[in-house]
Scaffold this motif. Sequence first.
Motif, short mmCIF file in Angstrom:
data_model
loop_
_atom_site.label_atom_id
_atom_site.label_comp_id
_atom_site.label_asym_id
_atom_site.label_seq_id
_atom_site.Cartn_x
_atom_site.Cartn_y
_atom_site.Cartn_z
N LEU A 42 -1.52 -2.09 -3.92
CA LEU A 42 -1.52 -1.67 -5.09
C LEU A 42 -1.89 -0.36 -5.62
CD1 LEU A 42 1.27 -3.73 -6.82
CD2 LEU A 42 1.88 -2.05 -5.07
N ALA A 43 -3.29 -1.52 -6.29
CA ALA A 43 -3.88 -0.96 -7.24
C ALA A 43 -5.13 0.00 -6.08
CB ALA A 43 -5.29 -2.54 -7.31
N THR A 44 -5.40 -0.57 -4.80
CA THR A 44 -6.12 0.54 -4.72
C THR A 44 -5.62 2.35 -4.41
OG1 THR A 44 -7.15 -1.44 -3.14
CG2 THR A 44 -7.43 0.95 -2.19
N SER A 45 -4.46 1.67 -4.02
CA SER A 45 -3.19 3.35 -3.79
C SER A 45 -3.59 4.45 -4.84
CB SER A 45 -1.75 3.22 -3.61
OG SER A 45 -1.05 2.18 -5.13
N GLN A 46 -4.02 3.55 -5.84
CA GLN A 46 -4.41 5.28 -6.91
C GLN A 46 -5.24 5.67 -6.28
OE1 GLN A 46 -3.33 4.19 -11.25
NE2 GLN A 46 -5.84 4.02 -11.16
N GLY A 47 -6.27 5.01 -5.98
CA GLY A 47 -7.92 5.68 -5.77
C GLY A 47 -7.73 6.28 -4.68
N LEU B 145 1.26 -0.97 0.32
CA LEU B 145 -0.08 0.19 0.10
C LEU B 145 0.81 1.31 0.13
CD1 LEU B 145 -2.93 1.19 0.38
CD2 LEU B 145 -2.53 0.94 2.48
N CYS B 146 1.44 1.30 0.81
CA CYS B 146 2.81 1.90 0.83
C CYS B 146 3.55 2.68 -0.63
CB CYS B 146 3.87 1.95 1.92
SG CYS B 146 2.50 2.21 4.30
N ALA B 147 3.96 1.72 -0.76
CA ALA B 147 4.85 1.66 -2.37
C ALA B 147 4.09 2.74 -3.11
CB ALA B 147 5.19 0.27 -2.54
N GLY B 148 3.21 1.60 -3.37
CA GLY B 148 1.44 2.49 -4.36
C GLY B 148 1.33 3.50 -4.12
N LEU B 149 1.69 4.06 -3.33
CA LEU B 149 1.33 5.24 -2.62
C LEU B 149 2.76 6.07 -3.41
CD1 LEU B 149 -1.07 5.10 0.79
CD2 LEU B 149 -1.55 6.33 -1.37
N LEU B 150 3.62 6.13 -2.54
CA LEU B 150 5.08 6.78 -3.47
C LEU B 150 4.81 5.99 -4.83
CD1 LEU B 150 7.17 5.91 -0.02
CD2 LEU B 150 5.54 8.06 -0.35
N ILE B 151 5.02 5.31 -5.74
CA ILE B 151 5.28 5.24 -6.99
C ILE B 151 4.67 4.49 -7.90
CG2 ILE B 151 7.31 3.86 -8.70
CD1 ILE B 151 8.28 2.95 -5.55
N GLN B 152 3.76 6.16 -8.23
CA GLN B 152 2.76 5.78 -9.57
C GLN B 152 2.60 4.72 -9.84
OE1 GLN B 152 1.43 10.08 -10.68
NE2 GLN B 152 -0.82 8.83 -11.31
N PRO B 153 4.16 4.01 -10.69
CA PRO B 153 3.40 3.20 -11.50
C PRO B 153 3.72 1.83 -11.03
CG PRO B 153 5.97 4.61 -11.81
CD PRO B 153 5.01 5.22 -11.28
N LEU B 154 4.00 1.46 -10.13
CA LEU B 154 3.15 0.05 -9.49
C LEU B 154 2.14 0.60 -9.63
CD1 LEU B 154 6.11 -0.33 -6.52
CD2 LEU B 154 5.88 -1.48 -9.07
N ALA B 155 1.39 1.81 -8.84
CA ALA B 155 0.04 2.07 -7.93
C ALA B 155 -0.74 1.70 -9.86
CB ALA B 155 -0.75 3.19 -8.24
N HIS B 156 -0.31 1.99 -11.12
CA HIS B 156 -0.85 1.52 -12.12
C HIS B 156 -0.99 -0.20 -12.84
CE1 HIS B 156 -2.34 2.81 -15.97
NE2 HIS B 156 -1.52 2.60 -16.71
N LEU B 157 0.42 -0.53 -12.39
CA LEU B 157 0.88 -1.70 -12.74
C LEU B 157 -0.60 -2.42 -12.18
CD1 LEU B 157 2.05 -4.42 -14.11
CD2 LEU B 157 3.24 -3.89 -12.08
N GLY B 158 -0.51 -2.64 -10.65
CA GLY B 158 -1.76 -2.82 -9.57
C GLY B 158 -2.81 -2.72 -10.22
N TYR B 159 -3.55 -2.31 -10.74
CA TYR B 159 -4.64 -1.69 -10.80
C TYR B 159 -5.13 -2.15 -12.55
CZ TYR B 159 -9.46 1.28 -12.90
OH TYR B 159 -10.36 1.04 -13.04
N ASN B 160 -4.39 -2.08 -13.84
CA ASN B 160 -4.27 -3.33 -14.78
C ASN B 160 -4.27 -4.65 -14.29
OD1 ASN B 160 -3.90 -1.61 -16.12
ND2 ASN B 160 -1.94 -1.10 -16.22
N LEU B 161 -3.46 -4.96 -13.19
CA LEU B 161 -3.46 -6.82 -12.72
C LEU B 161 -5.16 -6.70 -11.69
CD1 LEU B 161 0.03 -7.31 -11.26
CD2 LEU B 161 -1.44 -7.95 -13.89
N LEU B 162 -5.31 -6.27 -11.33
CA LEU B 162 -6.74 -6.40 -10.41
C LEU B 162 -7.35 -7.32 -10.57
CD1 LEU B 162 -7.45 -5.42 -7.44
CD2 LEU B 162 -8.94 -3.51 -8.08
N PRO B 163 -7.88 -7.51 -11.77
CA PRO B 163 -9.06 -8.49 -12.68
C PRO B 163 -8.17 -9.58 -12.27
CG PRO B 163 -9.03 -6.69 -13.52
CD PRO B 163 -7.74 -6.40 -13.19
N PHE B 164 -7.35 -10.21 -12.13
CA PHE B 164 -6.46 -10.92 -11.96
C PHE B 164 -6.28 -11.77 -10.63
CE2 PHE B 164 -2.13 -14.40 -12.01
CZ PHE B 164 -2.68 -14.42 -12.04
#
Length: 316
Positions: free
Chosen positions: A208-213, A23-42
């Motif tokens: 990671l995905a949630t950190s984007q929202g 969660l912290c990594a997604g908040l700090l590193i936006q590309p990781l958050a975007h990657l997590g969002y793309n993988l969310l369905p899996f």
Amino acid sequence: MQVIGKLLSALGGQGPALLVISLCAGLLIQPLAHLGYNLLPFSAFLLTLGSFLTAGLAPSEAKIRLPLVALVVAWVGLALPLAAAALLAFLPLDPALRAGVLLSLLAPPVGSAAAIAGMLGLRTRLALLVSIALTLLTPISIPCFATVLGLGIEFDMGALAIRLFSIIGAAGLVAFLAIRFRRNLMPVLPDQHAATGVAVIGLIIVGLATSQGIRTHWISNPLRFDVMLAAAVVSNFGLCVLATLTFARMGLQTAGTIGLVSGNRNVTLVWAAASFGLPSLAEGYVAACVIPVLALPLIVKLCLKLPSFSRLLPQN
């Protein structure tokens, strides 16, 4: 193959800390958050598969009787939402925020409930049965509750029902085959920690995905999101404690498991069921609810290290 098994075991063993880190990594590193969002369905498949595997490889537990499962399902799926609706009727909340709070309680337990129970030494099979039962009831329960409570939100439950049944069915089949032929898969699935590690990967993706929202809502109105986060934390932890104390006479493992499935809800499921068309306030609260779900395992692990904590409730 052994490297994969060791990696999964390490992920399962360090799951509580990794969830917070993701969660912290997604908040700090936006590309990781975007990657997590793309993988969310899996991630939904991984969470369910990891829970099935964790329950299947868990040590022997006390026999789970149908009346106990029915009691927990009624408590989590009926008693708590109705009690919350009655309480919120007397509070001057914005209708959109009220909808978000109620939707978080109408959601079934997180798909990783059994895996989280495994991390915490609770009853994995009880957590699995309750979470699967309430998840399968979701296509019926959420629209009915939403109509009765006047939430004014439309749900695409037909498409969601197909997706849920597909995920649970596929994960259950893969888990059954993996356990049935585990002798051949021993390098990849050496122990219960490895099974939990599968779910941890799914939870890391969610973090990671949630950190984007979360970042979006926090930047738009930091004070409002902080208030919603505080409410989400109090609701999650408060329900966990309430349920644990209510069922304390059943023993620490059973009561703790009921507390786990009471407070930790699959809020992203109802978000998806609403086709991501929730009002902004409701959406912000739903996003905030993910934070305590990811943080709870680490907090409980730290609490269990306190000498006095395990004496608060009677043991099995």
